[in-house]
Design an enzyme around this catalytic site. Structure first.
Site, PDB file in Angstrom:
ATOM      1  N   ARG A  22       0.854  -1.184   0.000  1.00 42.96           N
ATOM      2  CA  ARG A  22       0.000   0.000   0.000  1.00 42.96           C
ATOM      3  C   ARG A  22       0.890   1.235   0.000  1.00 42.96           C
ATOM      4  O   ARG A  22       1.914   1.281   0.675  1.00 42.96           O
ATOM      5  CB  ARG A  22      -0.890  -0.012   1.241  1.00 42.96           C
ATOM      6  CG  ARG A  22      -1.878   1.151   1.377  1.00 42.96           C
ATOM      7  CD  ARG A  22      -2.618   1.003   2.703  1.00 42.96           C
ATOM      8  NE  ARG A  22      -3.792   1.863   2.834  1.00 42.96           N
ATOM      9  CZ  ARG A  22      -3.865   2.920   3.637  1.00 42.96           C
ATOM     10  NH1 ARG A  22      -2.811   3.282   4.360  1.00 42.96           N
ATOM     11  NH2 ARG A  22      -4.972   3.615   3.728  1.00 42.96           N
ATOM     12  N   GLU A  51      -9.690   7.379   4.989  1.00 40.76           N
ATOM     13  CA  GLU A  51     -10.469   7.523   6.223  1.00 40.76           C
ATOM     14  C   GLU A  51     -11.490   8.654   6.093  1.00 40.76           C
ATOM     15  O   GLU A  51     -11.429   9.667   6.788  1.00 40.76           O
ATOM     16  CB  GLU A  51      -9.539   7.752   7.415  1.00 40.76           C
ATOM     17  CG  GLU A  51      -8.624   6.569   7.698  1.00 40.76           C
ATOM     18  CD  GLU A  51      -7.786   6.732   8.953  1.00 40.76           C
ATOM     19  OE1 GLU A  51      -7.399   5.704   9.543  1.00 40.76           O
ATOM     20  OE2 GLU A  51      -7.494   7.889   9.332  1.00 40.76           O
ATOM     21  N   GLU A  53      -5.717  -0.611   7.414  1.00 37.39           N
ATOM     22  CA  GLU A  53      -4.643  -0.163   8.308  1.00 37.39           C
ATOM     23  C   GLU A  53      -4.808  -0.863   9.646  1.00 37.39           C
ATOM     24  O   GLU A  53      -5.930  -0.953  10.176  1.00 37.39           O
ATOM     25  CB  GLU A  53      -4.702   1.357   8.545  1.00 37.39           C
ATOM     26  CG  GLU A  53      -4.520   2.223   7.332  1.00 37.39           C
ATOM     27  CD  GLU A  53      -4.527   3.714   7.689  1.00 37.39           C
ATOM     28  OE1 GLU A  53      -4.233   4.039   8.859  1.00 37.39           O
ATOM     29  OE2 GLU A  53      -4.824   4.537   6.803  1.00 37.39           O
TER      30      GLU A  53
END
Length: 605
Positions: free
Chosen positions: A281, A372, A482
């Site tokens: 990522r 997010e 995450e």
């Protein structure tokens, strides 16, 4: 993950890490080759040592298989270091395509009963995937029986005793049919280590449906078991996306950091690949401070990732710097644009970015449209949950533009997964409401992405409940985009004279059942993976560990020294040597055996 000064602690507590060995390596290796393990705890026991000394005579009369073999026999686990590119550090068999089958804890899908139980601490707590919930005996002894639902190939067992439990011992037996218990020679009267995850190797070709754990208190006090694990291969989980966020790698290498694995030099890309990762990522900022993740830097990193044989997950932040639930600033070059203009800009920018990766032969495999995005993107135009911002309709329009741009830039015939990334991985009410809004507004996406940090988002059991409910409600693949856990509470910045504190610095931030050690870190993440592997309808799709390489040397923003608030959450020590927990994508028992080959039960220090 939020990156702001208010979340950076100013102090850290040192954690003492130690490893104790009980048997000579030669004796242990002989026992393992013959399908046995020495019945020795963290403290040598006379009876156990005597049993090992007489192993040659005993083995002449004792069978190697401890339970009835049913179905195809499992292959013996390979010894030595893990193979490059393996998804699991070692496996008991392969899937239909010939790829290694990941190791999972089958007890999660089983049922547990007990002969004795304290009120409020039932048997089911020992197999719920959360070592912080306990099954406790109501006396000095008790027996836990786990039914796996069918005969399984088993490679190893695992056990975490509550840190507050008295010293205790245990005997474990297995059976392929109800009541036909067979004793595992190495698992009789084993000394237990309260608070530390422990692992027990099983003879090769072991198959069983039932596992029985009997514990005995050394003091007469109740014994509390946080988690009892039965590890085996799961071919159905072979498609899991397993990776790390290596966005800081270019900066770390430019700052002179060096990395190694088992004493051999490497880069975070090559080392994580060797340790079992199949994805990387990387974040993308529009115009960040010099040296931070921009398109040029990401394209260079993508070439390294593809050369290592891994896929690319691109996290587009649509901001010049950190974007998260507290910050979603419009890039300076886009300032003053209204909703219509930003919609056009988002689409064209996303298309240009995805096309750039494709042109150099490193097409993006998964992309998140924003990072997010609980409170929206591109504030205030795309912000939600406030009186003077754009609201859900504006956010949906911008997200649709990002998706359209990604699809337009993706080369024909290449599969690109689109993720919507939410941060509250341990909160089902909030997560469900968020994805329900996106769905009702017609925002197209392929993958549910969650951030899950236990020190911010709650117990691992809450994460399990969330992913199971989301899978049932939305029927989409779910990725933990995450996650992290500390390997120490010490602050590695202090020796460098940097005052940057750690995100996690005190015991109150730890999850019960998971100590701040490489062993606790390994246990936590492998428990997460077992949970994902058993999400309803096979919709647990993968996990990405955040910033495993962000060791001292690179600040979170320019001008803040050379420290990182992340140094005790990495998979490398302060000097860049890979910790045993680099093996988070493999069988934790095998990782432990390589780290501490002369101990049983095996404990990673």
């Amino acid at each position: 993950m939020k990156r702001s000064k208010d979340r950076i602690a100013r102090t850290g507590l040192a954690a003492a890490l130690a490893r104790r060995a009980c048997l000579p390596a030669s004796s242990w290796r002989l026992a393992r080759r013959l399908g046995w393990a020495a019945s020795v705890g963290r403290r040598p026991r006379r009876a156990a040592l005597g049993a090992l000394c007489g192993a040659c005579a005993v083995l002449l009369a004792a069978p190697l298989a401890i339970v009835t073999l049913t179905g195809p026999a499992a292959q013996a686990r390979p010894a030595g270091s893990m193979a490059s590119g393996a998804r699991s550090a070692s496996t008991a068999r392969t899937d239909a395509a010939g790829d290694p089958a990941p190791t999972v804890n089958w007890a999660l899908s089983g049922t547990a009963t007990a002969t004795t139980t304290e009120s409020g601490q039932p048997a089911a707590n020992a197999t719920d995937g959360d070592a912080g919930t306990d099954w406790c005996t109501s006396g000095y002894t008790g027996t836990l029986t786990v039914d796996l639902g069918q005969v399984r190939s088993l490679a190893d067992l695992g056990l975490t005793l509550d840190a507050a439990s008295p010293s205790a011992s245990a005997t474990i037996e297995l059976a392929s049919t109800a009541g036909a218990w067979q004793q595992v020679p190495a698992l009789r009267d084993v000394a237990l280590d309260p608070g530390n995850p422990m692992y027990f190797p099983l003879p090769s070709r072991t198959q069983a449906r039932y596992a029985e754990l009997t514990v005995y208190s050394d003091t007469g006090a109740d014994v509390c078991v946080g988690e009892f694990r039965t590890y085996g291969p799961d071919a159905a989980a072979s498609g899991l996306n397993l990776g790390t966020d290596l966005s800081f790698t270019p900066q770390e290498l430019a700052a002179g950091a060096t990395f190694s694995y088992n004493g051999r030099p490497g880069t975070p890309v090559t080392i994580t690949r060797e340790a079992g990762a199949n994805y990387v990522r990387m974040r993308l900022w529009v115009n960040p401070p010099p040296g931070y993740s921009d398109l040029t830097s990401d394209l260079a990193l993508a070439r390294q990732v593809r050369a290592a044989g891994m896929k690319i997950y691109l996290d587009i932040m649509y901001s010049d710097f950190w974007a998260d639930p507290q910050h979603q600033n419009i890039p300076a070059a886009w300032a003053g644009q209204d909703l219509g203009q930003l919609t056009t800009t988002v689409r064209s920018y996303t298309q240009q970015v995805i096309s750039a990766f494709a042109r150099q032969g490193t097409p993006v495999d998964m992309v998140s449209i924003g990072n997010e995005i609980r409170n929206g993107i591109l504030w205030p135009v795309g912000e939600i949950n406030c009186t003077s911002c754009g609201g859900w309709d504006n956010l949906a329009q911008l997200l649709k533009a990002g998706v359209a741009g990604a699809q337009a830039g993706n080369p024909a015939g290449h599969k690109l997964l689109v993720m919507m990334h939410y941060d509250q991985g341990g909160n089902n009410a909030l997560s469900s409401a968020f994805y329900a809004q996106l769905t009702s507004l017609g925002v197209p996406f392929d993958v549910i992405g969650l951030s899950y940090y236990p020190f911010f988002h709650g117990a691992i059991s809450a994460m399990r409940a969330n992913v199971d409910e989301l899978a049932t409600q939305f029927h989409k693949p779910i990725v933990i985009a995450e996650t992290q856990y500390p390997w120490t509470l010490a602050n590695g910045n202090s020796p460098l004279g940097d005052s940057t504190g750690d995100f996690v610095w005190q015991t109150s931030q730890l999850s019960p059942g998971y100590p701040a050690s490489p062993g606790g870190q390994l246990s936590f993440v492998t428990d997460e993976l077992s949970i994902l592997a058993q999400v309803p309808d096979g919709l647990g799709a993968g996990l990405f560990y955040w910033a495993p390489d962000w060791i001292p040397g690179v600040p979170w923003e320019p001008g803040t020294g050379i420290g990182s608030p992340n140094v005790n959450l990495t998979l490398f020590n302060f000097e860049g040597a890979a910790l045993p927990s680099i093996g988070i994508f493999g069988n934790p028992a095998d990782v432990c055996e390589r780290s501490a080959p002369d101990s049983s039960p095996c404990v990673v220090g």
